[in-house]
Design a protein around this motif. Structure first.
Motif, PDB file in Angstrom:
ATOM      1  N   ALA A 338       0.710  -1.126   0.133  1.00 56.30           N
ATOM      2  CA  ALA A 338      -0.113  -0.056   0.093  1.00 56.30           C
ATOM      3  C   ALA A 338       0.771   1.353   0.020  1.00 56.30           C
ATOM      4  CB  ALA A 338      -1.048   0.091   1.215  1.00 56.30           C
ATOM      5  N   GLY A 339       2.040   1.184   0.666  1.00 56.87           N
ATOM      6  CA  GLY A 339       2.967   2.431   0.726  1.00 56.87           C
ATOM      7  C   GLY A 339       3.504   2.543  -0.687  1.00 56.87           C
ATOM      8  N   LEU A 340       3.792   1.562  -1.266  1.00 51.37           N
ATOM      9  CA  LEU A 340       4.390   1.673  -2.626  1.00 51.37           C
ATOM     10  C   LEU A 340       3.602   2.290  -3.618  1.00 51.37           C
ATOM     11  CD1 LEU A 340       6.063   0.900  -5.126  1.00 51.37           C
ATOM     12  CD2 LEU A 340       5.147  -1.202  -5.174  1.00 51.37           C
ATOM     13  N   SER A 341       1.889   1.709  -3.467  1.00 53.07           N
ATOM     14  CA  SER A 341       1.014   2.230  -4.012  1.00 53.07           C
ATOM     15  C   SER A 341       0.833   4.065  -3.945  1.00 53.07           C
ATOM     16  CB  SER A 341      -0.215   1.820  -3.838  1.00 53.07           C
ATOM     17  OG  SER A 341      -1.467   2.449  -4.491  1.00 53.07           O
ATOM     18  N   ALA A 342       1.095   4.284  -2.689  1.00 57.04           N
ATOM     19  CA  ALA A 342       0.826   5.868  -2.156  1.00 57.04           C
ATOM     20  C   ALA A 342       1.904   6.542  -2.872  1.00 57.04           C
ATOM     21  CB  ALA A 342       0.549   5.567  -0.753  1.00 57.04           C
ATOM     22  N   LEU A 343       2.994   6.053  -2.848  1.00 57.48           N
ATOM     23  CA  LEU A 343       4.250   6.699  -3.297  1.00 57.48           C
ATOM     24  C   LEU A 343       4.206   6.882  -4.888  1.00 57.48           C
ATOM     25  CD1 LEU A 343       7.113   5.310  -0.961  1.00 57.48           C
ATOM     26  CD2 LEU A 343       6.462   7.572  -0.889  1.00 57.48           C
ATOM     27  N   SER A 344       3.577   5.859  -5.541  1.00 54.24           N
ATOM     28  CA  SER A 344       3.603   6.063  -6.937  1.00 54.24           C
ATOM     29  C   SER A 344       2.932   7.213  -7.716  1.00 54.24           C
ATOM     30  CB  SER A 344       3.097   4.887  -7.558  1.00 54.24           C
ATOM     31  OG  SER A 344       1.638   4.749  -7.176  1.00 54.24           O
ATOM     32  N   ARG A 345       2.332   7.624  -6.832  1.00 52.22           N
ATOM     33  CA  ARG A 345       1.076   8.940  -7.143  1.00 52.22           C
ATOM     34  C   ARG A 345       2.145  10.082  -7.327  1.00 52.22           C
ATOM     35  NH1 ARG A 345      -2.230   7.393  -2.864  1.00 52.22           N
ATOM     36  NH2 ARG A 345      -1.420   9.182  -1.633  1.00 52.22           N
ATOM     37  N   GLY A 346       3.374  10.147  -6.520  1.00 51.04           N
ATOM     38  CA  GLY A 346       4.132  11.233  -6.759  1.00 51.04           C
ATOM     39  C   GLY A 346       3.747  12.483  -6.088  1.00 51.04           C
ATOM     40  N   ASP A 347       2.768  12.451  -5.182  1.00 50.49           N
ATOM     41  CA  ASP A 347       2.244  13.688  -4.661  1.00 50.49           C
ATOM     42  C   ASP A 347       2.293  13.837  -3.293  1.00 50.49           C
ATOM     43  OD1 ASP A 347       0.385  11.865  -3.768  1.00 50.49           O
ATOM     44  OD2 ASP A 347      -1.326  12.807  -4.514  1.00 50.49           O
ATOM     45  N   LEU A 348       3.081  12.887  -2.439  1.00 48.31           N
ATOM     46  CA  LEU A 348       3.387  13.173  -1.267  1.00 48.31           C
ATOM     47  C   LEU A 348       4.465  14.071  -0.616  1.00 48.31           C
ATOM     48  CD1 LEU A 348       3.255   9.397   0.270  1.00 48.31           C
ATOM     49  CD2 LEU A 348       1.505  11.240   0.625  1.00 48.31           C
ATOM     50  N   ALA A 349       4.530  14.906   0.051  1.00 43.03           N
ATOM     51  CA  ALA A 349       5.501  15.694   0.456  1.00 43.03           C
ATOM     52  C   ALA A 349       6.665  15.106   1.058  1.00 43.03           C
ATOM     53  CB  ALA A 349       4.968  16.902   1.381  1.00 43.03           C
ATOM     54  N   PRO A 350       7.997  15.787   0.941  1.00 45.39           N
ATOM     55  CA  PRO A 350       8.830  15.208   1.708  1.00 45.39           C
ATOM     56  C   PRO A 350       8.693  15.195   3.107  1.00 45.39           C
ATOM     57  CG  PRO A 350       9.732  16.757  -0.049  1.00 45.39           C
ATOM     58  CD  PRO A 350       8.350  16.876   0.281  1.00 45.39           C
ATOM     59  N   GLY A 351       9.092  14.078   3.899  1.00 47.26           N
ATOM     60  CA  GLY A 351       8.845  13.941   5.115  1.00 47.26           C
ATOM     61  C   GLY A 351       8.557  12.517   5.515  1.00 47.26           C
ATOM     62  N   LEU A 352       8.258  12.229   6.925  1.00 51.25           N
ATOM     63  CA  LEU A 352       7.825  11.058   7.510  1.00 51.25           C
ATOM     64  C   LEU A 352       6.142  10.847   7.319  1.00 51.25           C
ATOM     65  CD1 LEU A 352       9.974  10.151  10.474  1.00 51.25           C
ATOM     66  CD2 LEU A 352       9.537   8.600   8.328  1.00 51.25           C
ATOM     67  N   HIS A 353       5.784   9.642   6.623  1.00 45.86           N
ATOM     68  CA  HIS A 353       4.333   9.566   6.586  1.00 45.86           C
ATOM     69  C   HIS A 353       3.841   8.099   7.067  1.00 45.86           C
ATOM     70  CE1 HIS A 353       3.601  13.138   3.615  1.00 45.86           C
ATOM     71  NE2 HIS A 353       5.007  12.699   3.444  1.00 45.86           N
ATOM     72  N   GLU A 354       2.633   7.967   7.622  1.00 47.21           N
ATOM     73  CA  GLU A 354       2.010   6.524   7.975  1.00 47.21           C
ATOM     74  C   GLU A 354       0.737   6.574   6.895  1.00 47.21           C
ATOM     75  OE1 GLU A 354       0.975   6.284  11.898  1.00 47.21           O
ATOM     76  OE2 GLU A 354       3.068   6.327  12.743  1.00 47.21           O
ATOM     77  N   MET A 355       0.663   5.340   6.762  1.00 45.68           N
ATOM     78  CA  MET A 355      -0.633   4.936   5.795  1.00 45.68           C
ATOM     79  C   MET A 355      -1.924   5.185   6.841  1.00 45.68           C
ATOM     80  SD  MET A 355       0.572   3.905   3.225  1.00 45.68           S
ATOM     81  CE  MET A 355      -0.914   3.611   2.387  1.00 45.68           C
ATOM     82  N   PRO A 356      -3.122   5.621   6.037  1.00 43.11           N
ATOM     83  CA  PRO A 356      -4.267   6.189   6.492  1.00 43.11           C
ATOM     84  C   PRO A 356      -4.923   5.187   7.213  1.00 43.11           C
ATOM     85  CG  PRO A 356      -4.051   6.943   4.222  1.00 43.11           C
ATOM     86  CD  PRO A 356      -3.101   6.076   4.427  1.00 43.11           C
ATOM     87  N   ALA A 357      -5.724   5.348   8.330  1.00 44.71           N
ATOM     88  CA  ALA A 357      -6.522   4.145   9.113  1.00 44.71           C
ATOM     89  C   ALA A 357      -7.288   3.549   8.287  1.00 44.71           C
ATOM     90  CB  ALA A 357      -7.206   4.972  10.202  1.00 44.71           C
ATOM     91  N   ARG A 358      -7.993   4.330   7.205  1.00 42.58           N
ATOM     92  CA  ARG A 358      -8.828   3.434   6.439  1.00 42.58           C
ATOM     93  C   ARG A 358      -8.140   2.357   5.579  1.00 42.58           C
ATOM     94  NH1 ARG A 358      -8.051   8.417   3.971  1.00 42.58           N
ATOM     95  NH2 ARG A 358      -7.183   8.269   1.886  1.00 42.58           N
ATOM     96  N   ASP A 359      -6.871   2.851   5.069  1.00 43.33           N
ATOM     97  CA  ASP A 359      -6.289   1.717   4.283  1.00 43.33           C
ATOM     98  C   ASP A 359      -5.705   0.356   5.190  1.00 43.33           C
ATOM     99  OD1 ASP A 359      -6.218   3.363   2.004  1.00 43.33           O
ATOM    100  OD2 ASP A 359      -4.384   3.990   2.211  1.00 43.33           O
ATOM    101  N   ARG A 360      -5.398   0.868   6.479  1.00 45.42           N
ATOM    102  CA  ARG A 360      -4.972  -0.569   7.273  1.00 45.42           C
ATOM    103  C   ARG A 360      -6.135  -1.246   7.548  1.00 45.42           C
ATOM    104  NH1 ARG A 360      -1.822   3.464  11.499  1.00 45.42           N
ATOM    105  NH2 ARG A 360       0.273   3.536  10.511  1.00 45.42           N
TER     106      ARG A 360
END
Length: 376
Positions: A338-360
């Motif tokens: 799921a993290g791979l999918s999120a990063l593939s969008r290319g729209d996350l800002a630099p910094g530390l992120h967690e996956m949303p609760a709905r995805d978990r």
């Protein structure tokens, strides 16, 4: 795994890949423990991305799994030195994925030392990193200004079952090694260094076996948590070590420095939950101690008239007995996808992120569908 288990696992990853599509063609590099069940996860990564190389963690490689992965994917050696040099790391990426968008899937912060320079020099684009472990989380968090997004699953609730079961396997393997020396845990005092998810699990399991446990953690908040759960909390590392017959290191960040080895109780055992290079400072050990193998996976380390026993050369003891946590590991692997999918969008800002609760929650529901063998 038997054929039925393999089909179930394949069906599970089919559903996960369908739920978390990749938004653009994306290359990937995968650091992983190459354990017997891992080829299915590798195949899922390869379905979601152009998997350019697998980098197996060197102390946890199943020969059969390695052979299976090599049939379709390049496998290269992994070391901290290789990715600690920005020029070497950049050259490696250029060889594999020049000009491509890339996601780095990490276990232990291997890409952290060179990440800023690699992001600046690489001809493609580093879309980001997915990090699996607390040790790696800390390494990325220490970077003053992250040059790309880092999705950490290290503190995800989906890791809680894995952490509990890894704690069980660490206690099991530590006692199994003690038994080879004619010793058992009961009747001995233990020190647990680090009271994070793994350390707290280990402490509770030791207590359940009737083993007196003292905890030490440099974080005073964790100290209060340990105390609230009934564990004596040492005021210093020396105080934790001086009476411990068994010391289990669970920090992921150099629990014991070289100078701390002199604080160990004479004749005590030392075990770790992760690789020696991360948990223990053993580089100078051969110069200061006489190292004598005294059984399979135990080394007697002698200095003057004192000695201690080092389990599995300071590496994770649970890998000696398979380190299996059953299907619960697939929860974490799905969150990595799921993290791979999120990063593939290319729209996350630099910094530390967690996956949303709905995805978990979606991952957990899918896992329950496949692995909860309901009887009614």
């Amino acid at each position: 795994m038997n054929n039925q288990e393999m089909r179930r696992l394949g069906s599970y990853f089919d559903d996960i890949v369908a739920q978390f599509p990749v938004e653009q063609p994306t290359a990937s590099l995968l650091v992983t423990h190459l354990l017997p069940e891992r080829p299915a996860f590798v195949r899922a990564v390869a379905r979601m991305s152009d998997l350019r190389a697998v980098l197996p963690k060197p102390k946890s490689i199943s020969p059969d799994a390695l052979a299976a992965v090599r049939r379709s994917t390049r496998c290269d050696p992994l070391s901290r030195e290789a990715f600690g040099d920005p020029d070497a790391a950049t050259a490696y990426l250029e060889e594999l994925a020049a000009g491509m968008p890339v996601v780095l899937l990490d276990i232990g912060g291997y890409f952290a030392p060179a990440l800023s320079e690699v992001c600046r020099k690489f001809s493609g684009r580093i879309l980001g990193v997915v990090e699996d472990t607390e040790n790696g989380h800390q390494r990325y968090a220490e970077i003053d200004k992250l040059p790309c997004p880092v999705v950490s699953v290290a503190r995800s609730p989906l890791k809680d079952p894995e952490d509990f079961l890894v704690g069980q396997s660490v206690v099991f393997s530590t006692e199994a090694l003690l038994r080879t020396r004619g010793a058992i845990m009961v009747g001995r005092r233990a020190a647990v260094i680090g009271f994070g998810k793994l350390g707290s699990s280990i402490a509770r399991l030791l207590h359940a076996k009737g083993v007196p446990v003292t905890v030490y953690d440099i974080d005073p908040v964790r100290g209060t948590q340990a105390l609230s759960q009934g564990f004596p909390v040492a005021a210093s590392l020396e105080a934790a070590l001086e009476r411990a017959d068994v010391t289990i290191c669970a920090t992921g960040a150099k629990a014991l420095g070289h100078q701390d080895l002199a604080l160990l109780k004479d004749g005590s055992f030392v075990a770790s939950v992760t690789s020696a290079e991360d948990e223990l400072d053993l580089e100078r050990l051969p110069q200061t101690h006489t190292l004598t193998p005294v059984g399979e996976h135990i080394t007697r380390c002698t200095s003057g008239d004192r000695h201690f026993y080092l389990c599995n050369e300071g590496n994770a003891v649970n890998f000696l007995h398979g380190a299996s946590v059953g299907p619960f590991i697939f929860l974490v692997q799905a969150e990595i996808l799921a993290g791979l999918s999120a990063l593939s969008r290319g729209d996350l800002a630099p910094g530390l992120h967690e996956m949303p609760a709905r995805d978990r929650a979606a991952i957990a529901a899918t896992w329950l569908t496949h692995f909860n063998d309901r009887t009614s």
